[in-house]
Design a protein around this motif. Structure first.
Motif, PDB file in Angstrom:
ATOM      1  N   UNK A  76       0.848  -1.200   0.000  1.00 48.68           N
ATOM      2  CA  UNK A  76       0.000   0.000   0.000  1.00 48.68           C
ATOM      3  C   UNK A  76       0.875   1.239   0.000  1.00 48.68           C
ATOM      4  N   UNK A  77       0.308   2.357  -0.383  1.00 44.29           N
ATOM      5  CA  UNK A  77       1.055   3.601  -0.583  1.00 44.29           C
ATOM      6  C   UNK A  77       1.507   4.245   0.715  1.00 44.29           C
ATOM      7  N   UNK A  78       0.989   3.801   1.861  1.00 40.69           N
ATOM      8  CA  UNK A  78       1.371   4.410   3.140  1.00 40.69           C
ATOM      9  C   UNK A  78       2.712   3.890   3.657  1.00 40.69           C
ATOM     10  N   UNK A  79       3.223   2.831   3.061  1.00 39.40           N
ATOM     11  CA  UNK A  79       4.508   2.274   3.490  1.00 39.40           C
ATOM     12  C   UNK A  79       5.627   3.238   3.095  1.00 39.40           C
ATOM     13  N   UNK A  80       6.500   3.627   4.025  1.00 41.50           N
ATOM     14  CA  UNK A  80       7.516   4.656   3.723  1.00 41.50           C
ATOM     15  C   UNK A  80       8.657   4.121   2.860  1.00 41.50           C
ATOM     16  N   UNK A  99      16.644   2.740   3.455  1.00 41.51           N
ATOM     17  CA  UNK A  99      15.934   3.270   2.297  1.00 41.51           C
ATOM     18  C   UNK A  99      15.855   2.207   1.220  1.00 41.51           C
ATOM     19  N   UNK A 100      14.859   2.326   0.364  1.00 36.57           N
ATOM     20  CA  UNK A 100      14.652   1.388  -0.739  1.00 36.57           C
ATOM     21  C   UNK A 100      15.432   1.873  -1.947  1.00 36.57           C
ATOM     22  N   UNK A 101      16.584   1.256  -2.209  1.00 37.19           N
ATOM     23  CA  UNK A 101      17.409   1.669  -3.339  1.00 37.19           C
ATOM     24  C   UNK A 101      17.092   0.819  -4.566  1.00 37.19           C
ATOM     25  N   UNK A 102      17.536   1.288  -5.735  1.00 38.60           N
ATOM     26  CA  UNK A 102      17.257   0.578  -6.978  1.00 38.60           C
ATOM     27  C   UNK A 102      18.135  -0.647  -7.169  1.00 38.60           C
ATOM     28  N   UNK A 103      19.052  -0.906  -6.207  1.00 42.31           N
ATOM     29  CA  UNK A 103      19.959  -2.047  -6.311  1.00 42.31           C
ATOM     30  C   UNK A 103      19.696  -3.090  -5.231  1.00 42.31           C
ATOM     31  N   UNK A 104      18.452  -3.194  -4.785  1.00 41.29           N
ATOM     32  CA  UNK A 104      17.943  -4.184  -3.818  1.00 41.29           C
ATOM     33  C   UNK A 104      18.464  -3.990  -2.396  1.00 41.29           C
ATOM     34  N   UNK A 105      19.450  -3.094  -2.212  1.00 43.07           N
ATOM     35  CA  UNK A 105      19.991  -2.852  -0.878  1.00 43.07           C
ATOM     36  C   UNK A 105      19.120  -1.857  -0.111  1.00 43.07           C
ATOM     37  N   UNK A 106      19.228  -1.887   1.210  1.00 41.89           N
ATOM     38  CA  UNK A 106      18.462  -0.959   2.037  1.00 41.89           C
ATOM     39  C   UNK A 106      19.350  -0.117   2.952  1.00 41.89           C
ATOM     40  N   UNK A 107      20.672  -0.329   2.897  1.00 47.22           N
ATOM     41  CA  UNK A 107      21.572   0.511   3.675  1.00 47.22           C
ATOM     42  C   UNK A 107      22.258  -0.179   4.828  1.00 47.22           C
ATOM     43  N   UNK A 108      22.071  -1.484   4.967  1.00 44.01           N
ATOM     44  CA  UNK A 108      22.757  -2.218   6.030  1.00 44.01           C
ATOM     45  C   UNK A 108      22.891  -3.681   5.604  1.00 44.01           C
ATOM     46  N   UNK A 109      24.003  -4.299   6.008  1.00 46.48           N
ATOM     47  CA  UNK A 109      24.193  -5.739   5.834  1.00 46.48           C
ATOM     48  C   UNK A 109      24.114  -6.351   7.235  1.00 46.48           C
ATOM     49  N   UNK A 110      22.972  -6.946   7.596  1.00 43.05           N
ATOM     50  CA  UNK A 110      22.733  -7.338   8.992  1.00 43.05           C
ATOM     51  C   UNK A 110      23.751  -8.308   9.568  1.00 43.05           C
ATOM     52  N   UNK A 111      24.320  -9.192   8.735  1.00 41.91           N
ATOM     53  CA  UNK A 111      25.292 -10.155   9.249  1.00 41.91           C
ATOM     54  C   UNK A 111      26.529  -9.478   9.832  1.00 41.91           C
ATOM     55  N   UNK A 112      26.757  -8.201   9.448  1.00 41.63           N
ATOM     56  CA  UNK A 112      27.928  -7.481   9.941  1.00 41.63           C
ATOM     57  C   UNK A 112      27.832  -7.144  11.432  1.00 41.63           C
ATOM     58  N   UNK A 113      26.669  -7.330  12.025  1.00 39.16           N
ATOM     59  CA  UNK A 113      26.529  -7.064  13.460  1.00 39.16           C
ATOM     60  C   UNK A 113      27.494  -7.910  14.287  1.00 39.16           C
ATOM     61  N   UNK A 163      26.944   7.401  -0.634  1.00 37.84           N
ATOM     62  CA  UNK A 163      26.852   6.535   0.545  1.00 37.84           C
ATOM     63  C   UNK A 163      27.613   7.131   1.727  1.00 37.84           C
ATOM     64  N   UNK A 164      28.637   7.947   1.461  1.00 35.30           N
ATOM     65  CA  UNK A 164      29.318   8.653   2.549  1.00 35.30           C
ATOM     66  C   UNK A 164      28.371   9.690   3.157  1.00 35.30           C
ATOM     67  N   UNK A 165      27.596  10.363   2.308  1.00 36.69           N
ATOM     68  CA  UNK A 165      26.585  11.290   2.819  1.00 36.69           C
ATOM     69  C   UNK A 165      25.539  10.557   3.653  1.00 36.69           C
ATOM     70  N   UNK A 166      25.164   9.377   3.227  1.00 35.35           N
ATOM     71  CA  UNK A 166      24.224   8.533   3.967  1.00 35.35           C
ATOM     72  C   UNK A 166      24.825   8.169   5.327  1.00 35.35           C
ATOM     73  N   UNK A 167      26.108   7.793   5.328  1.00 32.16           N
ATOM     74  CA  UNK A 167      26.784   7.456   6.585  1.00 32.16           C
ATOM     75  C   UNK A 167      26.808   8.655   7.536  1.00 32.16           C
ATOM     76  N   UNK A 168      27.009   9.848   6.980  1.00 33.44           N
ATOM     77  CA  UNK A 168      27.022  11.058   7.804  1.00 33.44           C
ATOM     78  C   UNK A 168      25.642  11.291   8.436  1.00 33.44           C
ATOM     79  N   UNK A 169      24.594  11.007   7.673  1.00 28.01           N
ATOM     80  CA  UNK A 169      23.243  11.116   8.232  1.00 28.01           C
ATOM     81  C   UNK A 169      23.050  10.108   9.372  1.00 28.01           C
TER      82      UNK A 169
END
Length: 297
Positions: A76-80, A99-113, A163-169
């Protein structure tokens, strides 16, 4: 030569992330309150949960136009398009913007925890005040934030400005400051630091299989990782240090990673090698890369 222990490590106790199931080249995973379906080339087996359960649970699905690019389809359209998740261990806590990027990534690799826990625990054990940590191929900065939150003077290097700007955020929403941001080819940066006589107490490498520097420099893992390792270990403080090498490549085994580390740093102690994986709620394990790490403490 002493034989290192070979481990398989998966993140534990992360409230804001969960792998629910995987198979048929896809994974079903929860980030915060949102459940996503994404492609996963490692998941060559059958799904354990029925397809009807996948369709009922997910909020967003990535549909690829090619092996890497595609589009997200929401229920649905309410999903951010953007949202935040938290990560906390016994030493530190951080916040990440997804974030939903065009390359299937969302900004984190969870296994890196798993590596994040290693980083914070080692920094806390160092006697050096404000130990220096270098994060190469640093992406959106999860490891950089962890190092900074644990008390390290942190340098973050990635070749992609966005992605460096993303990291700064991520730094800002985590209430951290003063990470040093560098947009540059990782190998060139290491070579320049060597000429300057710099040293670091911690070094993190998570190189891609393929990549490009900001000036078109080409990176191919199997062609350049040996040179990178021989250069980067020269930056390690001889007294107090740790190093993590993580590779996500179908052609790299833990023995290859072990040989690379021993070849570059023959005096290595406390070497730990193995696989990172995510344990799904359904019971299946998803392998997501090979690691090698060592420390002086």
């Amino acid at each position: 030569m002493a034989e290192p222990s070979i481990n398989a490590l998966s993140p534990q106790h992360w409230k804001d992330y969960e792998l629910i199931d995987c198979g048929d080249f896809e994974k079903l995973e929860r980030f915060g309150e949102l459940i996503l379906i994404r492609p996963e080339p490692q998941a060559v087996w059958d799904k354990l949960l029925p397809e009807s359960e996948w369709q009922k649970l997910h909020h967003i699905k990535f549909k690829g136009r090619s092996a890497t690019a595609g589009e997200w389809v929401k229920k649905n359209s309410k999903i951010p398009d953007r949202w935040h998740i938290n990560y906390q261990n016994k030493d530190v806590s951080i916040k990440l913007r997804l974030a939903l990027t065009s390359f299937k990534h969302v900004g984190v690799f969870p296994e890196q925890a798993v590596n994040w826990d290693f980083i914070s625990s080692k920094i806390k054990k160092f006697k050096t005040p404000n130990p220096k940590v270098l994060n190469l191929f640093a992406y959106t900065g999860g490891a950089s934030l962890i190092a900074k939150a644990a008390g390290a003077d942190t340098t973050h290097v990635d070749s992609i400005k966005q992605v460096v700007s993303w990291a700064n955020e991520n730094q800002e929403i985590s209430n951290l400051k003063d990470i040093r941001w560098v947009v540059e080819d990782a190998l060139k940066f290491v070579q320049r630091e060597l000429k300057r006589g710099k040293t670091y107490n911690g070094i993190i490498l998570d190189p891609p299989a393929y990549g490009h520097g900001p000036k078109g420099e080409k990176w191919k893992l199997e062609d350049q990782i040996k040179e990178m390792m021989k250069e980067v270990v020269q930056l390690l403080d001889p007294e107090e240090h740790f190093l993590i090498l993580n590779t996500y490549s179908l052609g790299f085994s833990s023995i290859i990673v072990e040989n690379l580390i021993r070849g570059a740093y023959p005096q290595v102690k406390n070497l730990d090698i193995g696989e990172l994986y995510l344990k799904a709620q359904s019971g299946i394990n998803l392998p997501l890369g090979v690691f090698g790490k060592f420390s002086s403490v």
